[in-house]
Design a protein around this motif. Structure first.
Motif, PDB file in Angstrom:
ATOM      1  N   LYS A  83       4.973  13.515  -7.855  1.00 38.69           N
ATOM      2  CA  LYS A  83       4.546  14.355  -6.735  1.00 38.69           C
ATOM      3  C   LYS A  83       4.705  13.564  -5.438  1.00 38.69           C
ATOM      4  O   LYS A  83       5.044  12.384  -5.437  1.00 38.69           O
ATOM      5  N   ARG A  84       4.388  14.221  -4.325  1.00 32.29           N
ATOM      6  CA  ARG A  84       4.429  13.553  -3.029  1.00 32.29           C
ATOM      7  C   ARG A  84       3.012  13.181  -2.602  1.00 32.29           C
ATOM      8  O   ARG A  84       2.080  13.993  -2.698  1.00 32.29           O
ATOM      9  N   LEU A  85       2.840  11.947  -2.131  1.00 32.93           N
ATOM     10  CA  LEU A  85       1.542  11.477  -1.661  1.00 32.93           C
ATOM     11  C   LEU A  85       1.307  12.020  -0.249  1.00 32.93           C
ATOM     12  O   LEU A  85       2.098  11.777   0.651  1.00 32.93           O
ATOM     13  N   VAL A  86       0.213  12.781  -0.074  1.00 34.78           N
ATOM     14  CA  VAL A  86      -0.035  13.410   1.231  1.00 34.78           C
ATOM     15  C   VAL A  86      -1.268  12.867   1.927  1.00 34.78           C
ATOM     16  O   VAL A  86      -1.409  13.046   3.148  1.00 34.78           O
ATOM     17  N   ALA A  87      -2.186  12.216   1.192  1.00 29.68           N
ATOM     18  CA  ALA A  87      -3.412  11.738   1.842  1.00 29.68           C
ATOM     19  C   ALA A  87      -3.854  10.419   1.232  1.00 29.68           C
ATOM     20  O   ALA A  87      -3.805  10.224   0.012  1.00 29.68           O
ATOM     21  N   LEU A  88      -4.303   9.506   2.119  1.00 23.64           N
ATOM     22  CA  LEU A  88      -4.690   8.141   1.762  1.00 23.64           C
ATOM     23  C   LEU A  88      -6.206   7.994   1.747  1.00 23.64           C
ATOM     24  O   LEU A  88      -6.929   8.851   2.269  1.00 23.64           O
ATOM     25  N   ASP A 129       0.832  -1.195   0.000  1.00 25.32           N
ATOM     26  CA  ASP A 129       0.000   0.000   0.000  1.00 25.32           C
ATOM     27  C   ASP A 129       0.868   1.246   0.000  1.00 25.32           C
ATOM     28  O   ASP A 129       1.862   1.319   0.742  1.00 25.32           O
ATOM     29  N   PRO A 130       0.520   2.249  -0.802  1.00 26.25           N
ATOM     30  CA  PRO A 130       1.243   3.518  -0.753  1.00 26.25           C
ATOM     31  C   PRO A 130       1.153   4.137   0.643  1.00 26.25           C
ATOM     32  O   PRO A 130       0.188   3.905   1.378  1.00 26.25           O
ATOM     33  N   GLN A 131       2.151   4.922   0.991  1.00 31.80           N
ATOM     34  CA  GLN A 131       2.214   5.552   2.303  1.00 31.80           C
ATOM     35  C   GLN A 131       2.327   7.072   2.160  1.00 31.80           C
ATOM     36  O   GLN A 131       2.850   7.571   1.165  1.00 31.80           O
ATOM     37  N   ARG A 132       1.812   7.789   3.160  1.00 25.54           N
ATOM     38  CA  ARG A 132       2.001   9.233   3.171  1.00 25.54           C
ATOM     39  C   ARG A 132       3.494   9.562   3.144  1.00 25.54           C
ATOM     40  O   ARG A 132       4.277   8.954   3.850  1.00 25.54           O
ATOM     41  N   GLY A 133       3.838  10.516   2.334  1.00 27.79           N
ATOM     42  CA  GLY A 133       5.229  10.925   2.220  1.00 27.79           C
ATOM     43  C   GLY A 133       5.960  10.277   1.065  1.00 27.79           C
ATOM     44  O   GLY A 133       7.055  10.726   0.697  1.00 27.79           O
ATOM     45  N   ASP A 134       5.383   9.230   0.452  1.00 27.79           N
ATOM     46  CA  ASP A 134       6.018   8.608  -0.705  1.00 27.79           C
ATOM     47  C   ASP A 134       6.097   9.615  -1.861  1.00 27.79           C
ATOM     48  O   ASP A 134       5.153  10.384  -2.099  1.00 27.79           O
ATOM     49  N   VAL A 135       7.209   9.584  -2.584  1.00 29.79           N
ATOM     50  CA  VAL A 135       7.328  10.341  -3.828  1.00 29.79           C
ATOM     51  C   VAL A 135       6.940   9.383  -4.947  1.00 29.79           C
ATOM     52  O   VAL A 135       7.572   8.337  -5.136  1.00 29.79           O
ATOM     53  N   VAL A 136       5.886   9.731  -5.672  1.00 29.66           N
ATOM     54  CA  VAL A 136       5.220   8.780  -6.571  1.00 29.66           C
ATOM     55  C   VAL A 136       5.191   9.317  -7.996  1.00 29.66           C
ATOM     56  O   VAL A 136       4.908  10.497  -8.224  1.00 29.66           O
ATOM     57  N   THR A 137       5.480   8.437  -8.962  1.00 32.05           N
ATOM     58  CA  THR A 137       5.213   8.766 -10.359  1.00 32.05           C
ATOM     59  C   THR A 137       3.865   8.161 -10.733  1.00 32.05           C
ATOM     60  O   THR A 137       3.516   7.060 -10.301  1.00 32.05           O
ATOM     61  N   PHE A 138       3.111   8.892 -11.552  1.00 36.57           N
ATOM     62  CA  PHE A 138       1.774   8.445 -11.925  1.00 36.57           C
ATOM     63  C   PHE A 138       1.353   9.123 -13.212  1.00 36.57           C
ATOM     64  O   PHE A 138       1.951  10.127 -13.644  1.00 36.57           O
ATOM     65  N   MET A 194      -4.283  11.659  -2.744  1.00 43.34           N
ATOM     66  CA  MET A 194      -4.006  13.072  -3.007  1.00 43.34           C
ATOM     67  C   MET A 194      -2.511  13.274  -3.137  1.00 43.34           C
ATOM     68  O   MET A 194      -1.735  12.840  -2.283  1.00 43.34           O
ATOM     69  N   MET A 195      -2.106  13.953  -4.200  1.00 48.84           N
ATOM     70  CA  MET A 195      -0.714  14.254  -4.477  1.00 48.84           C
ATOM     71  C   MET A 195      -0.503  15.761  -4.453  1.00 48.84           C
ATOM     72  O   MET A 195      -1.295  16.510  -5.040  1.00 48.84           O
ATOM     73  N   LEU A 196       0.562  16.205  -3.811  1.00 45.38           N
ATOM     74  CA  LEU A 196       0.952  17.614  -3.826  1.00 45.38           C
ATOM     75  C   LEU A 196       2.422  17.717  -4.205  1.00 45.38           C
ATOM     76  O   LEU A 196       3.232  16.865  -3.836  1.00 45.38           O
ATOM     77  N   GLY A 197       2.771  18.775  -4.931  1.00 45.98           N
ATOM     78  CA  GLY A 197       4.170  19.054  -5.193  1.00 45.98           C
ATOM     79  C   GLY A 197       4.818  19.688  -3.971  1.00 45.98           C
ATOM     80  O   GLY A 197       4.163  20.402  -3.216  1.00 45.98           O
TER      81      GLY A 197
END
Length: 222
Positions: free
Chosen positions: A89-94, A69-78, A170-173
């Motif tokens: 971007k960085r994953l901020v919310a699950l 499962d993705p985790q908060r704080g992961d840097v993700v390509t999508f 949710m992803m934020l830069g």
């Protein structure tokens, strides 16, 4: 043609295996913009683990199995849900999180992030000129990392609250005032996740005739 293929069979097999490796197992991703500054710079090339979250049919978004499962704080390509362009971007919310932002401050499940000013830097901004970037440490209950705010730039820094639906993220830069992220393109479904960025492989300064930035080679993103 058949003769040529027979003579080059080994090379063709190599190309096939290499293509499968890049599309299904691991990849590298050049950073084309400043949306993840100050942690990722234009000219960085990051290593992406494509098996971090899903096993997919190569060249598709068809998920065969989930690996983690993705985790908060992961840097993700999508792939962008708006137009399919590959983003990082960085994953901020699950899924299940209630998230909002008030005057730049991120609030997750009622807990506001803490902010500590670090330093400032001058950042080239194309036709706009040079902007002052304030580097800030953002700390939540789960993790902390550096972000930046840009002086004089209007961005969506007050919104919500919204509840993240199942299998969406949710992803934020990290460059909060200069990032086309979930505030603008919407939440990202799980099947559009490509992989987890792990570290910087190589880096070159695009403003200085592509001079290598050796101090960034091999740098971990966590």
């Amino acid at each position: 043609m058949k003769s040529w293929m027979k003579q080059n069979r080994g090379f063709l097999v190599f190309l096939l295996l290499f293509g499968l490796f890049r599309t299904a197992i691991a990849d590298w991703n050049p950073i084309p913009s400043g949306s993840m500054r100050p942690n990722l710079l234009e000219g960085d090339v990051v290593f992406v683990n494509r098996l971090a979250y899903n096993v997919k049919v190569p060249l598709t978004d068809v998920v065969l199995a989930r690996t983690a499962d993705p985790q908060r704080g992961d840097v993700v390509t999508f792939s962008s849900p708006l137009d399919g362009v590959r983003l990082i971007k960085r994953l901020v919310a699950l899924p299940g999180d209630v998230v909002e932002m008030r005057a730049k401050a991120l609030i997750i499940n009622g807990q506001a992030a803490r902010y500590e000013a670090l330093d400032t830097a001058l950042e080239p901004a194309g036709p706009v000129g040079v902007l002052v970037a304030t580097h800030v440490k953002e700390s939540t209950a789960q993790e902390q990392h550096e972000i930046q705010w840009l002086a004089g730039v209007a961005a969506r820094d007050t919104w919500g609250p919204i509840t993240i639906p199942p299998d969406q993220f949710m992803m934020l830069g990290d460059n909060r005032d200069n990032s086309a992220d979930s505030r603008y393109i919407g939440l990202v479904p799980r099947q559009l996740l490509i992989g987890r960025a792990e570290r910087i492989l190589v880096s070159a300064d695009i403003l200085e005739k592509w001079q290598p930035r050796f101090e960034r080679f091999g740098r971990s993103l966590y």
